[in-house]
Design a protein around this motif. Structure first.
Motif, PDB file in Angstrom:
ATOM      1  N   THR A   1       0.791  -1.220   0.000  1.00 10.90           N
ATOM      2  CA  THR A   1       0.000   0.000   0.000  1.00 10.90           C
ATOM      3  C   THR A   1       0.823   1.270   0.000  1.00 10.90           C
ATOM      4  OG1 THR A   1      -0.131  -0.075   2.399  1.00 10.90           O
ATOM      5  CG2 THR A   1      -1.917  -1.118   1.173  1.00 10.90           C
ATOM      6  N   GLN A   2       2.136   1.181   0.104  1.00  7.60           N
ATOM      7  CA  GLN A   2       2.952   2.373   0.131  1.00  7.60           C
ATOM      8  C   GLN A   2       3.629   2.587  -1.210  1.00  7.60           C
ATOM      9  OE1 GLN A   2       5.239   1.375   3.664  1.00  7.60           O
ATOM     10  NE2 GLN A   2       4.122   2.941   4.764  1.00  7.60           N
ATOM     11  N   PHE A   3       3.994   3.835  -1.461  1.00  6.34           N
ATOM     12  CA  PHE A   3       4.615   4.211  -2.721  1.00  6.34           C
ATOM     13  C   PHE A   3       5.998   4.777  -2.463  1.00  6.34           C
ATOM     14  CE2 PHE A   3       0.091   4.382  -3.279  1.00  6.34           C
ATOM     15  CZ  PHE A   3      -0.111   3.805  -4.518  1.00  6.34           C
ATOM     16  N   TYR A   4       6.863   4.605  -3.461  1.00  2.00           N
ATOM     17  CA  TYR A   4       8.239   5.079  -3.376  1.00  2.00           C
ATOM     18  C   TYR A   4       8.610   5.759  -4.686  1.00  2.00           C
ATOM     19  CZ  TYR A   4       8.597   2.071   0.671  1.00  2.00           C
ATOM     20  OH  TYR A   4       8.393   1.493   1.893  1.00  2.00           O
TER      21      TYR A   4
ATOM     22  N   GLY B   1       8.494  -2.876  -2.599  1.00  4.54           N
ATOM     23  CA  GLY B   1       9.032  -4.175  -2.954  1.00  4.54           C
ATOM     24  C   GLY B   1       9.446  -4.350  -4.400  1.00  4.54           C
ATOM     25  N   GLU B   2       9.354  -3.311  -5.225  1.00  2.00           N
ATOM     26  CA  GLU B   2       9.699  -3.455  -6.638  1.00  2.00           C
ATOM     27  C   GLU B   2      11.183  -3.257  -6.923  1.00  2.00           C
ATOM     28  OE1 GLU B   2       7.176  -1.243  -9.302  1.00  2.00           O
ATOM     29  OE2 GLU B   2       5.393  -1.762  -8.159  1.00  2.00           O
ATOM     30  N   SER B   3      11.869  -2.480  -6.092  1.00  2.00           N
ATOM     31  CA  SER B   3      13.284  -2.180  -6.327  1.00  2.00           C
ATOM     32  C   SER B   3      14.059  -2.225  -5.021  1.00  2.00           C
ATOM     33  CB  SER B   3      13.440  -0.788  -6.944  1.00  2.00           C
ATOM     34  OG  SER B   3      12.891  -0.748  -8.238  1.00  2.00           O
ATOM     35  N   LYS B   4      15.372  -2.145  -5.156  1.00  2.00           N
ATOM     36  CA  LYS B   4      16.235  -2.131  -3.980  1.00  2.00           C
ATOM     37  C   LYS B   4      16.059  -0.825  -3.215  1.00  2.00           C
ATOM     38  CE  LYS B   4      19.707  -5.047  -6.074  1.00  2.00           C
ATOM     39  NZ  LYS B   4      21.099  -5.165  -6.487  1.00  2.00           N
TER      40      LYS B   4
END
Length: 65
Positions: free
Chosen positions: A9-12, A24-27
């Motif tokens: 649910t969080q964005f980066y 969880g998509e990238s380091k």
């Protein structure tokens, strides 16, 4: 962090690609965040710039007292 049903649910903001991502998509070393919304994450660099400018102004004010 995921929510109760395992959804991310969080964005980066990815500083390498310039893209907004879900958790969880990238380091972690490439990410700014977490942010509650994709829009907040998209504005991450401006937020960092604004915060640094404010802190630098506070430091100058304290130093020059």
């Amino acid at each position: 962090m995921g929510d109760d049903i395992g959804q991310h649910t969080q964005f980066y903001y990815n500083v390498t690609t310039g893209q907004v991502e879900r958790e969880g998509e990238s380091k972690a070393k490439d990410l700014l965040g977490p942010y509650a919304t994709a829009e907040e994450a998209a504005n991450a660099l401006q937020s960092v710039h604004d915060r640094e400018a404010r802190l630098n102004a506070e430091d100058r004010e304290w130093r020059d007292g």
